[in-house]
Scaffold this motif. Sequence first.
Motif, PDB file in Angstrom:
ATOM      1  N   VAL A   1       6.997 -43.365 -26.482  1.00 14.95           N
ATOM      2  CA  VAL A   1       7.343 -41.938 -26.516  1.00 14.95           C
ATOM      3  C   VAL A   1       7.284 -41.413 -27.953  1.00 14.95           C
ATOM      4  CG1 VAL A   1       9.060 -40.203 -25.947  1.00 14.95           C
ATOM      5  CG2 VAL A   1       8.838 -42.230 -24.517  1.00 14.95           C
ATOM      6  N   THR A   2       6.398 -40.469 -28.176  1.00 17.72           N
ATOM      7  CA  THR A   2       6.343 -39.771 -29.450  1.00 17.72           C
ATOM      8  C   THR A   2       6.820 -38.349 -29.205  1.00 17.72           C
ATOM      9  OG1 THR A   2       4.472 -41.118 -30.112  1.00 17.72           O
ATOM     10  CG2 THR A   2       4.861 -39.130 -31.380  1.00 17.72           C
ATOM     11  N   ASN A   3       7.675 -37.859 -30.091  1.00 18.83           N
ATOM     12  CA  ASN A   3       8.335 -36.573 -29.888  1.00 18.83           C
ATOM     13  C   ASN A   3       7.666 -35.474 -30.702  1.00 18.83           C
ATOM     14  OD1 ASN A   3      10.686 -37.773 -28.344  1.00 18.83           O
ATOM     15  ND2 ASN A   3      10.722 -38.970 -30.246  1.00 18.83           N
ATOM     16  N   ALA A   4       7.963 -34.246 -30.354  1.00 16.95           N
ATOM     17  CA  ALA A   4       7.370 -33.114 -31.068  1.00 16.95           C
ATOM     18  C   ALA A   4       8.324 -32.642 -32.160  1.00 16.95           C
ATOM     19  CB  ALA A   4       7.086 -31.978 -30.091  1.00 16.95           C
TER      20      ALA A   4
ATOM     21  N   LEU B   1      28.533 -34.674 -18.563  1.00 15.58           N
ATOM     22  CA  LEU B   1      29.630 -34.227 -17.695  1.00 15.58           C
ATOM     23  C   LEU B   1      29.237 -33.016 -16.841  1.00 15.58           C
ATOM     24  CD1 LEU B   1      32.474 -34.449 -20.381  1.00 15.58           C
ATOM     25  CD2 LEU B   1      31.863 -36.182 -18.678  1.00 15.58           C
ATOM     26  N   GLY B   2      28.012 -33.060 -16.338  1.00 17.13           N
ATOM     27  CA  GLY B   2      27.562 -31.994 -15.446  1.00 17.13           C
ATOM     28  C   GLY B   2      27.018 -30.768 -16.153  1.00 17.13           C
ATOM     29  N   TYR B   3      27.080 -30.746 -17.503  1.00 13.51           N
ATOM     30  CA  TYR B   3      26.549 -29.597 -18.253  1.00 13.51           C
ATOM     31  C   TYR B   3      25.233 -29.965 -18.923  1.00 13.51           C
ATOM     32  CZ  TYR B   3      31.041 -27.287 -17.798  1.00 13.51           C
ATOM     33  OH  TYR B   3      32.156 -26.680 -17.300  1.00 13.51           O
ATOM     34  N   ARG B   4      24.362 -28.952 -19.008  1.00 10.37           N
ATOM     35  CA  ARG B   4      23.143 -29.128 -19.806  1.00 10.37           C
ATOM     36  C   ARG B   4      23.436 -28.651 -21.219  1.00 10.37           C
ATOM     37  NH1 ARG B   4      17.850 -26.565 -16.901  1.00 10.37           N
ATOM     38  NH2 ARG B   4      17.642 -28.132 -15.281  1.00 10.37           N
ATOM     39  N   LEU B   5      23.477 -29.569 -22.152  1.00  5.99           N
ATOM     40  CA  LEU B   5      23.733 -29.181 -23.540  1.00  5.99           C
ATOM     41  C   LEU B   5      22.411 -28.955 -24.262  1.00  5.99           C
ATOM     42  CD1 LEU B   5      26.455 -31.678 -24.803  1.00  5.99           C
ATOM     43  CD2 LEU B   5      26.762 -29.317 -24.084  1.00  5.99           C
ATOM     44  N   PRO B   6      22.312 -27.858 -25.022  1.00  2.00           N
ATOM     45  CA  PRO B   6      21.128 -27.686 -25.869  1.00  2.00           C
ATOM     46  C   PRO B   6      21.141 -28.757 -26.959  1.00  2.00           C
ATOM     47  CG  PRO B   6      22.776 -25.990 -26.336  1.00  2.00           C
ATOM     48  CD  PRO B   6      23.297 -26.787 -25.183  1.00  2.00           C
ATOM     49  N   MET B   7      19.977 -29.373 -27.194  1.00  2.00           N
ATOM     50  CA  MET B   7      19.908 -30.438 -28.205  1.00  2.00           C
ATOM     51  C   MET B   7      18.736 -30.163 -29.125  1.00  2.00           C
ATOM     52  SD  MET B   7      22.311 -32.571 -27.467  1.00  2.00           S
ATOM     53  CE  MET B   7      21.907 -33.679 -28.789  1.00  2.00           C
ATOM     54  N   ALA B   8      18.545 -31.079 -30.010  1.00  3.51           N
ATOM     55  CA  ALA B   8      17.263 -31.227 -30.708  1.00  3.51           C
ATOM     56  C   ALA B   8      16.895 -30.096 -31.634  1.00  3.51           C
ATOM     57  CB  ALA B   8      16.129 -31.447 -29.700  1.00  3.51           C
ATOM     58  N   GLY B   9      17.859 -29.571 -32.356  1.00  7.51           N
ATOM     59  CA  GLY B   9      17.404 -28.707 -33.422  1.00  7.51           C
ATOM     60  C   GLY B   9      18.378 -27.655 -33.886  1.00  7.51           C
ATOM     61  N   GLY B  10      17.967 -26.999 -34.974  1.00  6.54           N
ATOM     62  CA  GLY B  10      18.624 -25.820 -35.511  1.00  6.54           C
ATOM     63  C   GLY B  10      20.131 -25.946 -35.622  1.00  6.54           C
ATOM     64  N   GLY B  11      20.816 -24.904 -35.153  1.00  8.21           N
ATOM     65  CA  GLY B  11      22.269 -24.853 -35.244  1.00  8.21           C
ATOM     66  C   GLY B  11      22.941 -25.997 -34.496  1.00  8.21           C
TER      67      GLY B  11
ATOM     68  N   ILE C   1      11.649 -32.203 -28.004  1.00  2.00           N
ATOM     69  CA  ILE C   1      11.042 -31.311 -28.995  1.00  2.00           C
ATOM     70  C   ILE C   1      12.142 -30.878 -29.950  1.00  2.00           C
ATOM     71  CG2 ILE C   1      11.198 -29.258 -27.478  1.00  2.00           C
ATOM     72  CD1 ILE C   1       8.448 -28.388 -28.777  1.00  2.00           C
ATOM     73  N   PHE C   2      11.957 -31.214 -31.208  1.00  2.00           N
ATOM     74  CA  PHE C   2      12.948 -30.907 -32.243  1.00  2.00           C
ATOM     75  C   PHE C   2      12.492 -29.676 -33.011  1.00  2.00           C
ATOM     76  CE2 PHE C   2      14.883 -31.218 -36.405  1.00  2.00           C
ATOM     77  CZ  PHE C   2      16.188 -31.548 -36.098  1.00  2.00           C
ATOM     78  N   TYR C   3      13.417 -28.785 -33.335  1.00  2.73           N
ATOM     79  CA  TYR C   3      13.027 -27.586 -34.101  1.00  2.73           C
ATOM     80  C   TYR C   3      13.990 -27.352 -35.260  1.00  2.73           C
ATOM     81  CZ  TYR C   3      16.894 -25.081 -31.905  1.00  2.73           C
ATOM     82  OH  TYR C   3      18.145 -24.689 -31.511  1.00  2.73           O
ATOM     83  N   LEU C   4      13.439 -26.764 -36.305  1.00  2.00           N
ATOM     84  CA  LEU C   4      14.240 -26.450 -37.484  1.00  2.00           C
ATOM     85  C   LEU C   4      13.616 -25.246 -38.184  1.00  2.00           C
ATOM     86  CD1 LEU C   4      16.676 -28.264 -38.523  1.00  2.00           C
ATOM     87  CD2 LEU C   4      15.223 -28.735 -40.483  1.00  2.00           C
ATOM     88  N   HIS C   5      14.381 -24.607 -39.064  1.00  2.11           N
ATOM     89  CA  HIS C   5      13.870 -23.480 -39.855  1.00  2.11           C
ATOM     90  C   HIS C   5      13.913 -23.868 -41.327  1.00  2.11           C
ATOM     91  CE1 HIS C   5      15.795 -21.922 -36.190  1.00  2.11           C
ATOM     92  NE2 HIS C   5      14.781 -21.081 -36.163  1.00  2.11           N
ATOM     93  N   PRO C   6      12.980 -23.366 -42.122  1.00  6.01           N
ATOM     94  CA  PRO C   6      12.992 -23.714 -43.553  1.00  6.01           C
ATOM     95  C   PRO C   6      14.326 -23.376 -44.233  1.00  6.01           C
ATOM     96  CG  PRO C   6      10.907 -22.686 -42.963  1.00  6.01           C
ATOM     97  CD  PRO C   6      11.781 -22.587 -41.751  1.00  6.01           C
TER      98      PRO C   6
END
Length: 294
Positions: A5-8, A190-200, A225-230
């Motif tokens: 697995v290679t990620n974005a 725990l039954g929730y979809r947590l936002p992951m993989a980037g930014g805040g 998919i990981f995201y970030l801002h400069p």
Amino acid sequence: MSPPVTNALTVDVEDYFHVSAFADTIAREDWDRHECRVEANTRRLLDLFERHRTLATFFVLGWVAERYPALVREIAARGHEVACHGYSHRLVYEQTPDEFRAETLRAKATLEDQVQCPVLGYRAASYSITRDSLWALDILAEAGFGYDSSIFPVHHDRYGIPDAPTTPYCMTTANGGQLVEFPLSTYRLLGYRLPMAGGGYFRLYPYAFTRMALRAINRAGQPFIFYLHPWEVDPDQPRIAASRLSRFRHYNNLDRCEQRLDRLLGAFSFTTARSVLEGLEAWGKTPCGIAAHA
Ligand SMILES: [Zn+2]
């Protein structure tokens, strides 16, 4: 045997004064009056990625591309994918379809002129393709984009389609266009979809938690998919007077972000979003294909 697995790895190339959290405080007409730090901060990320021999996708805001063409060309020359972050950073669901079409075509044409190759990827300002703006997907397919990465399958005050798929998929838009969607990564807890993989979220959660969740996604055979801002690797940026919530979202743990990113790049395998999607295509997981647009 399953494929490795290679990620974005993705960067939304915009400055600290472009963000939606400050849109009520800073008028668009005043953007030119602010000290621009996007060029230096993007170079900082390019150097960090080079140290890790990692390629990434840079979703560049049209406003930035017009002012910093050399930066866009440098991103491409260093082997990365140049993709489109719209032109004005206006939320998609606050635009009319005609306004959205015009600004998206303007940004795409500018970028393609600069890098002299087709721009296949699109990401909306603040993930603002929601149930109210699904019409935008038709316009993206018509404009010749091969993939979109704007749908965050979570609940949030500004974005999200909570029940959207969580892994890359091929879609037929309302007008019959074809587009691959690379949804922003989530982790079920725990039954929730947590936002992951980037930014805040990357700055908010302890690093060990992010790593654990991302490993779980990869163990299930899925890329994240990981995201970030400069501006997230620039703790010295000028401070903007905004609401408490906006200031928290923007400034929380800025001073830890680059070091965390360095660890993350050492712990996981990354490449461009386009390469990840083409890999999935080769394995028959997204049959509509983005290569046809190249
Ligand atoms: Zn943005």
